[in-house]
Design an enzyme around this catalytic site. Structure first.
Site, PDB file in Angstrom:
ATOM      1  N   HIS A   1       0.744  -1.201   0.047  1.00 53.13           N
ATOM      2  CA  HIS A   1      -0.060  -0.068   0.152  1.00 53.13           C
ATOM      3  C   HIS A   1       0.794   1.346  -0.248  1.00 53.13           C
ATOM      4  CE1 HIS A   1       0.707  -0.366   4.237  1.00 53.13           C
ATOM      5  NE2 HIS A   1       0.717   0.731   4.534  1.00 53.13           N
TER       6      HIS A   1
HETATM    7  C1  UD1 Z   1      -2.193   5.350   5.924  1.00 56.55           C
HETATM    8  C2  UD1 Z   1      -1.045   5.952   6.516  1.00 56.55           C
HETATM    9  C3  UD1 Z   1       0.200   4.935   6.349  1.00 56.55           C
HETATM   10  C4  UD1 Z   1      -0.161   3.494   6.846  1.00 56.55           C
HETATM   11  C5  UD1 Z   1      -1.516   3.110   6.242  1.00 56.55           C
HETATM   12  C6  UD1 Z   1      -1.703   1.824   6.755  1.00 56.55           C
HETATM   13  C7  UD1 Z   1      -0.534   8.582   6.342  1.00 56.55           C
HETATM   14  C8  UD1 Z   1       0.376   9.336   5.790  1.00 56.55           C
HETATM   15  N1  UD1 Z   1      -0.507   7.240   5.801  1.00 56.55           N
HETATM   16  O1  UD1 Z   1      -1.962   5.310   4.646  1.00 56.55           O
HETATM   17  O2  UD1 Z   1       1.474   5.380   7.138  1.00 56.55           O
HETATM   18  O3  UD1 Z   1       0.778   2.720   6.599  1.00 56.55           O
HETATM   19  O4  UD1 Z   1      -2.516   4.254   6.474  1.00 56.55           O
HETATM   20  O5  UD1 Z   1      -2.997   1.130   6.136  1.00 56.55           O
HETATM   21  O6  UD1 Z   1      -0.983   8.654   7.475  1.00 56.55           O
HETATM   22  N2  UD1 Z   1      -9.227   4.665   1.382  1.00 56.55           N
HETATM   23  C9  UD1 Z   1     -10.565   4.004   1.566  1.00 56.55           C
HETATM   24  N3  UD1 Z   1     -11.230   3.596   2.874  1.00 56.55           N
HETATM   25  C10 UD1 Z   1     -10.662   3.934   4.036  1.00 56.55           C
HETATM   26  C11 UD1 Z   1      -9.327   4.417   4.065  1.00 56.55           C
HETATM   27  C12 UD1 Z   1      -8.543   5.007   2.922  1.00 56.55           C
HETATM   28  O7  UD1 Z   1     -11.068   3.725   0.486  1.00 56.55           O
HETATM   29  O8  UD1 Z   1     -11.084   3.554   5.195  1.00 56.55           O
HETATM   30  C13 UD1 Z   1      -8.673   5.206   0.413  1.00 56.55           C
HETATM   31  C14 UD1 Z   1      -9.012   6.697  -0.023  1.00 56.55           C
HETATM   32  O9  UD1 Z   1      -9.033   6.603  -1.494  1.00 56.55           O
HETATM   33  C15 UD1 Z   1      -7.442   7.370   0.310  1.00 56.55           C
HETATM   34  C16 UD1 Z   1      -6.661   6.241   0.337  1.00 56.55           C
HETATM   35  O10 UD1 Z   1      -7.164   4.889   0.692  1.00 56.55           O
HETATM   36  O11 UD1 Z   1      -7.694   8.398  -0.149  1.00 56.55           O
HETATM   37  C17 UD1 Z   1      -5.452   6.466   1.261  1.00 56.55           C
HETATM   38  O12 UD1 Z   1      -5.790   6.539   2.427  1.00 56.55           O
HETATM   39  P1  UD1 Z   1      -4.971   7.580   3.688  1.00 56.55           P
HETATM   40  O13 UD1 Z   1      -5.458   7.244   5.098  1.00 56.55           O
HETATM   41  O14 UD1 Z   1      -4.677   8.854   3.296  1.00 56.55           O
HETATM   42  O15 UD1 Z   1      -3.440   6.772   3.447  1.00 56.55           O
HETATM   43  P2  UD1 Z   1      -2.979   5.179   3.394  1.00 56.55           P
HETATM   44  O16 UD1 Z   1      -2.485   4.978   2.086  1.00 56.55           O
HETATM   45  O17 UD1 Z   1      -4.227   4.404   3.864  1.00 56.55           O
HETATM   46  N1  UDP Z   2      -3.654  -6.199   8.925  1.00 57.03           N
HETATM   47  C1  UDP Z   2      -5.049  -6.600   8.653  1.00 57.03           C
HETATM   48  N2  UDP Z   2      -5.553  -6.963   7.775  1.00 57.03           N
HETATM   49  C2  UDP Z   2      -5.212  -6.652   6.450  1.00 57.03           C
HETATM   50  C3  UDP Z   2      -3.901  -6.216   6.389  1.00 57.03           C
HETATM   51  C4  UDP Z   2      -3.232  -6.052   7.625  1.00 57.03           C
HETATM   52  O1  UDP Z   2      -5.428  -6.889  10.067  1.00 57.03           O
HETATM   53  O2  UDP Z   2      -5.827  -7.235   5.393  1.00 57.03           O
HETATM   54  C5  UDP Z   2      -3.047  -5.927   9.868  1.00 57.03           C
HETATM   55  C6  UDP Z   2      -1.773  -6.486  10.290  1.00 57.03           C
HETATM   56  O3  UDP Z   2      -1.662  -7.759  10.722  1.00 57.03           O
HETATM   57  C7  UDP Z   2      -0.893  -5.474  11.173  1.00 57.03           C
HETATM   58  C8  UDP Z   2      -1.692  -3.994  10.594  1.00 57.03           C
HETATM   59  O4  UDP Z   2      -2.838  -4.711  10.070  1.00 57.03           O
HETATM   60  O5  UDP Z   2      -1.335  -5.659  12.374  1.00 57.03           O
HETATM   61  C9  UDP Z   2      -0.632  -3.460   9.717  1.00 57.03           C
HETATM   62  O6  UDP Z   2      -1.231  -2.314   9.003  1.00 57.03           O
HETATM   63  P1  UDP Z   2      -0.810  -1.485   7.793  1.00 57.03           P
HETATM   64  O7  UDP Z   2      -0.057  -2.812   7.125  1.00 57.03           O
HETATM   65  O8  UDP Z   2      -2.086  -1.102   7.117  1.00 57.03           O
HETATM   66  O9  UDP Z   2      -0.070  -0.443   8.027  1.00 57.03           O
HETATM   67  P2  UDP Z   2       1.504  -0.263   8.538  1.00 57.03           P
HETATM   68  O10 UDP Z   2       1.932  -0.989   9.487  1.00 57.03           O
HETATM   69  O11 UDP Z   2       2.244  -0.169   7.286  1.00 57.03           O
HETATM   70  O12 UDP Z   2       1.633   1.134   8.875  1.00 57.03           O
END
Ligand code: UD1
Ligand code: UDP
Length: 365
Positions: free
Chosen positions: A207
């Site tokens: 992601h």
């Molecule tokens: C965010 C965090 C990242 C983390 C990740 C975990 C920041 C800058 N990034 O990234 O560090 O590793 O979460 O998963 O805070 N979206 C949906 N539904 C949701 C949430 C998001 O559709 O419930 C989509 C939207 O199009 C959104 C995009 O995902 O624009 C990105 O979401 P965002 O929270 O901005 O960043 P992540 O890539 O999720």
């Molecule tokens: N995770 C989950 N379901 C998924 C993917 C990840 O429960 O489909 C859990 C995973 O076990 C870990 C956490 O989400 O505990 C990691 O989150 P993510 O990778 O979104 O964020 P990051 O750690 O990169 O910030």
């Protein structure tokens, strides 16, 4: 009674706050925990599923900030969270990790003279193009309690001149949840639902903007998955950011047509950790997965140029692959041939980190 606002916003926050909040709720301390959800992640599968799986109470406040550009999202959290701070007048705000909600809430609190505790302090990728690195630097610079999860965190903070009295090596709170829920996860039916037997599959998550927002990079990565899927089944629960881009870049059809790659929606915590435990290995760009696989002793290939969690490479089972997809394919073959380092578990990744954090806060606040 000391009132503490515990902040969650995005998926990786839930399994970190859950054990801390639960520990604070115990009657043997003088702490009143309040749970605040910024709403950075809002889909059922990115939020509610985790409250259910982790047995977390409903948030006391839901700020509903949603998605947006970095400035929009950060600003919305700050505006809404300021109101919450004024309403609850907390003695401390506790943030975890490195997402936008982490930084936004810590800055808002400090400007109201509210002390801040940062859990997972000191991690550095030294890559300032990564939005999370800015969040880490800004949050650590203003935090009063810096709870450190691995030795490199302590080294980085010392190098930055942080007062050692503010630093506390407590271990990894995400591992508290993993240990706590591993047994319950055995009841998950995900393996049979997906017709999986034994460990004959690789679990993938992807992601990071650097991998999935760039058409060329994401295409290269998908081609590597196609090559790997010739040797082993791929299970790929897909993050909404990656899914949107697969579609936008015209790669969704390709993914769906690979018969040995199963694209799944984002999974709940119990299903996911069950797959992580059973998989032959993991390919990821997630921060948390690098740590969970090290705890589980599971080979992990990280598709990034760097990591803020180097202990997982130094003593754990993780290897940084970069974006060299040929290396990704050859290292996958190496794992399949049974040739991989064993790894050790870092200090204090023992399920008791939340206890240590709450004990320190109870004593020092
Ligand atoms: C965010 C965090 C990242 C983390 C990740 C975990 C920041 C800058 N990034 O990234 O560090 O590793 O979460 O998963 O805070 N979206 C949906 N539904 C949701 C949430 C998001 O559709 O419930 C989509 C939207 O199009 C959104 C995009 O995902 O624009 C990105 O979401 P965002 O929270 O901005 O960043 P992540 O890539 O999720
Ligand atoms: N995770 C989950 N379901 C998924 C993917 C990840 O429960 O489909 C859990 C995973 O076990 C870990 C956490 O989400 O505990 C990691 O989150 P993510 O990778 O979104 O964020 P990051 O750690 O990169 O910030």
């Amino acid at each position: 009674m000391k009132r503490i606002l515990n902040i969650v916003g995005a998926r990786p926050n839930f399994m970190k706050i859950a054990p801390i909040h639960r520990e604070m709720q115990k009657s043997n301390n003088d702490i009143e925990p309040i749970l605040i959800h910024t709403g950075q992640h809002y889909d059922e599968r990115m939020s509610k599923f985790f409250f259910d799986d982790l047995g977390m109470p409903k948030p006391d406040e839901f700020l509903g900030v949603g998605s947006g550009s970095h400035a929009e999202q950060t600003a919305r959290v700050m505006v809404e969270f300021e109101k919450v701070c004024l309403k609850y007048k907390p003695d401390l705000v506790l943030v975890v990790g490195d997402v936008n909600s982490t930084m936004a809430c810590s800055i808002t609190a400090k400007k109201l003279w509210i002390p801040v505790a940062h859990v997972e302090a000191g991690l550095r990728s030294f890559d300032r193009e990564m939005p999370e690195e800015i969040n880490r630097l800004a949050t650590d610079a203003i935090s009063d309690f810096l709870f450190v999860s691995e030795i490199n965190g302590e080294i980085n903070l010392k190098n930055e001149g942080v007062d050692p009295n503010k630093m506390h090596y407590v271990g990894n709170v995400m591992i508290d949840s993993l240990i706590n829920f591993m047994e319950k996860a055995e009841q998950s039916t995900i393996m049979t639902e997906q017709n999986l037997n034994g460990d004959d599959f690789v679990l993938i998550t992807m992601h990071r903007p650097s991998n999935v927002d760039d058409k060329e990079n994401f295409t290269k990565i998908m081609h590597a998955f196609e090559a790997i899927s010739k040797d082993i089944t791929i299970i790929f629960p897909i993050h909404p950011r990656a899914e949107k881009n697969l579609e936008k870049f015209g790669l969704l059809q390709m993914a769906k047509s690979m018969h040995n790659l199963k694209l799944l929606p984002p999974l709940g915590y119990l299903d996911f950790i069950q797959l992580e435990k059973k998989a032959k290995f993991v390919i990821t760009d997630s921060g948390g997965l690098q740590e969970e696989t090290t705890y589980l002793g599971k080979p992990c290939l990280t598709v990034r140029e760097n990591t803020e969690r180097p202990i997982t490479v130094q003593i754990g089972t993780n290897e940084i692959i970069g974006t060299d997809t040929e290396l990704l394919i050859s290292q996958s073959k190496k794992i399949l041939s049974g040739d991989w380092k064993k790894g050790e578990i870092p200090k204090y990744w023992d399920g008791k980190t939340a206890e240590r954090i709450v004990e320190i806060l109870d004593e020092k606040l």
